[in-house]
Design a protein around this motif. Structure first.
Motif, PDB file in Angstrom:
ATOM      1  N   GLN A 266       0.831  -1.210   0.000  1.00 25.82           N
ATOM      2  CA  GLN A 266       0.000   0.000   0.000  1.00 25.82           C
ATOM      3  C   GLN A 266       0.862   1.255   0.000  1.00 25.82           C
ATOM      4  N   ILE A 267       1.932   1.227   0.762  1.00 25.42           N
ATOM      5  CA  ILE A 267       2.847   2.368   0.794  1.00 25.42           C
ATOM      6  C   ILE A 267       3.500   2.554  -0.571  1.00 25.42           C
ATOM      7  N   ALA A 268       3.882   1.446  -1.189  1.00 24.81           N
ATOM      8  CA  ALA A 268       4.497   1.522  -2.516  1.00 24.81           C
ATOM      9  C   ALA A 268       3.575   2.234  -3.500  1.00 24.81           C
TER      10      ALA A 268
ATOM     11  N   PHE B 172       4.852   3.902  -6.956  1.00 22.97           N
ATOM     12  CA  PHE B 172       5.423   2.694  -7.544  1.00 22.97           C
ATOM     13  C   PHE B 172       4.302   1.826  -8.111  1.00 22.97           C
ATOM     14  N   SER B 173       4.505   1.289  -9.280  1.00 24.89           N
ATOM     15  CA  SER B 173       3.513   0.366  -9.863  1.00 24.89           C
ATOM     16  C   SER B 173       3.777  -1.070  -9.439  1.00 24.89           C
ATOM     17  N   ASP B 174       4.977  -1.339  -8.931  1.00 24.13           N
ATOM     18  CA  ASP B 174       5.369  -2.682  -8.524  1.00 24.13           C
ATOM     19  C   ASP B 174       5.908  -2.654  -7.092  1.00 24.13           C
ATOM     20  N   PRO B 175       5.182  -3.231  -6.122  1.00 21.21           N
ATOM     21  CA  PRO B 175       5.667  -3.227  -4.735  1.00 21.21           C
ATOM     22  C   PRO B 175       7.044  -3.867  -4.565  1.00 21.21           C
ATOM     23  N   ALA B 176       7.355  -4.860  -5.400  1.00 21.40           N
ATOM     24  CA  ALA B 176       8.664  -5.495  -5.296  1.00 21.40           C
ATOM     25  C   ALA B 176       9.772  -4.507  -5.670  1.00 21.40           C
ATOM     26  N   HIS B 177       9.499  -3.653  -6.643  1.00 22.58           N
ATOM     27  CA  HIS B 177      10.466  -2.625  -7.024  1.00 22.58           C
ATOM     28  C   HIS B 177      10.668  -1.652  -5.864  1.00 22.58           C
TER      29      HIS B 177
ATOM     30  N   LYS C 196      17.831  -0.818  -0.765  1.00 20.53           N
ATOM     31  CA  LYS C 196      19.076  -0.216  -1.229  1.00 20.53           C
ATOM     32  C   LYS C 196      19.358   1.099  -0.502  1.00 20.53           C
ATOM     33  N   GLY C 197      18.292   1.866  -0.229  1.00 22.37           N
ATOM     34  CA  GLY C 197      18.458   3.168   0.404  1.00 22.37           C
ATOM     35  C   GLY C 197      18.642   3.123   1.902  1.00 22.37           C
ATOM     36  N   THR C 198      18.099   2.101   2.567  1.00 23.52           N
ATOM     37  CA  THR C 198      18.132   2.037   4.031  1.00 23.52           C
ATOM     38  C   THR C 198      18.941   0.868   4.578  1.00 23.52           C
ATOM     39  N   GLY C 199      19.231  -0.113   3.722  1.00 25.32           N
ATOM     40  CA  GLY C 199      19.984  -1.273   4.179  1.00 25.32           C
ATOM     41  C   GLY C 199      19.132  -2.448   4.585  1.00 25.32           C
ATOM     42  N   VAL C 200      17.816  -2.249   4.712  1.00 27.85           N
ATOM     43  CA  VAL C 200      16.904  -3.333   5.095  1.00 27.85           C
ATOM     44  C   VAL C 200      15.614  -3.212   4.299  1.00 27.85           C
ATOM     45  N   PRO C 201      14.915  -4.323   4.046  1.00 26.17           N
ATOM     46  CA  PRO C 201      13.620  -4.243   3.361  1.00 26.17           C
ATOM     47  C   PRO C 201      12.559  -3.629   4.265  1.00 26.17           C
ATOM     48  N   PRO C 202      11.444  -3.166   3.695  1.00 28.09           N
ATOM     49  CA  PRO C 202      10.424  -2.470   4.492  1.00 28.09           C
ATOM     50  C   PRO C 202       9.920  -3.254   5.700  1.00 28.09           C
ATOM     51  N   LYS C 203       9.643  -4.539   5.522  1.00 33.55           N
ATOM     52  CA  LYS C 203       9.093  -5.326   6.635  1.00 33.55           C
ATOM     53  C   LYS C 203      10.065  -5.391   7.799  1.00 33.55           C
ATOM     54  N   LEU C 204      11.343  -5.625   7.509  1.00 33.00           N
ATOM     55  CA  LEU C 204      12.337  -5.707   8.577  1.00 33.00           C
ATOM     56  C   LEU C 204      12.537  -4.339   9.222  1.00 33.00           C
ATOM     57  N   PHE C 205      12.501  -3.284   8.437  1.00 32.09           N
ATOM     58  CA  PHE C 205      12.619  -1.935   8.994  1.00 32.09           C
ATOM     59  C   PHE C 205      11.508  -1.689  10.009  1.00 32.09           C
ATOM     60  N   ARG C 206      10.267  -2.043   9.658  1.00 29.73           N
ATOM     61  CA  ARG C 206       9.143  -1.843  10.585  1.00 29.73           C
ATOM     62  C   ARG C 206       9.315  -2.696  11.836  1.00 29.73           C
TER      63      ARG C 206
END
Length: 286
Positions: free
Chosen positions: A250-252, A257-262, A269-279
């Motif tokens: 939903q955030i994507a 973004f048209s592709d959540p995976a993108h 790449k920008g934060t060092g961790v994927p969104p789920k792990l960041f949360r």
């Protein structure tokens, strides 16, 4: 923390009314005492806020990071920055809220004052800044002749002293004279970062080449124009992951973004961790 599907935007210190005066000044106590000295995370879409704590203590959560606010401190909150407060009972001080229009009136391009003011920060409160904030509070609550003119003048001096304190505390924040084109570029990023526009579109709107836009950006802040666009998107993504219960997908979509995976790859790449792990790391969510 109770999360919703959006980050609440407030126009004043904890309320949603429009700012009818040239600025707004009130005590910390007048608002906080009504809410058991806790103000939940929110942001101001078009307002800049400076909190002056003269006695007592508190904590500020700014974009997910917790900062202690000891006595004789001030907190600088630029527009759009998510923040919340918790104060010890009987904490004293003032909250000054300034419109973007008033800041534009006070700050001229090329003077270099705007850049420090865009830094959210908690710092010791200089005596001259404390005295000026108190003077502003007193003048605000009078109905004397030329009140608006005096308030604008005091607001100009206040923002200058806040910028000076931030500039002095942050040796890395010593920008060269601000290029008017860079100021326009920053405004465009703030307005359009959800559109995922390519750099060439920004450059075309400014009637310059992408190479020239990158040169201006490097001269101003030491980063490429594309980095600034991406950083603004990532900052909003981090805020939404911390302060809402929207899924990463939903955030994507919200961020263009048209592709959540993108989106997940760009975020990692920008934060060092994927969104789920960041949360999970920030909120303790499973």
């Amino acid at each position: 923390m109770v999360l919703g599907t959006q980050i609440h935007s407030y126009n004043l210190f904890g309320e949603t009314a429009e700012l009818a005066d040239v600025l707004h000044v009130e005590t910390i106590r007048s608002r906080s005492e009504l809410h058991d000295w806790r103000l939940k995370a929110h942001r101001h879409a078009r307002l800049h806020q400076v909190l002056f704590l003269t006695s007592g203590q508190g904590e500020a959560v700014i974009d997910g990071a917790t900062h202690a606010i000891p006595a004789s401190s001030f907190v600088n909150i630029p527009r759009g920055v998510v923040h919340g407060y918790e104060f010890s009972p009987e904490t004293c001080g003032w909250v000054v809220t300034l419109t973007s229009d008033l800041l534009d009136h006070c700050l001229l391009d090329g003077e270099g004052v705007r850049a420090p003011l865009e830094c959210p920060m908690v710092l010791p409160l200089p005596t001259e800044l404390k005295n000026l904030a108190e003077h502003l509070f007193d003048e605000y609550h009078r109905q004397s002749f030329a009140r608006a003119q005096i308030l604008r003048a005091l607001a100009g001096a206040l923002t200058a002293l806040v910028a000076r304190a931030i500039y002095s505390a942050d040796s890395a924040n010593h920008p060269v004279a601000e290029n008017p084109l860079f100021g326009r570029f920053q405004e465009m990023i703030e307005r359009d970062f959800r559109k995922r526009q390519p750099l060439a579109d920004y450059a075309r709107a400014l009637a310059i080449s992408p190479t020239h836009l990158n040169r201006i950006s490097h001269q101003a802040v030491g980063q490429s124009a594309s980095q600034l666009i991406n950083e603004r998107m990532l900052r909003e993504a981090r805020r939404m992951l911390i302060y809402t219960n929207l899924t990463a997908a939903q955030i994507a979509y919200d961020l263009g973004f048209s592709d959540p995976a993108h989106f997940s790859r760009v975020f990692a790449k920008g934060t060092g961790v994927p969104p789920k792990l960041f949360r999970q790391r920030i909120t303790g969510a499973k």
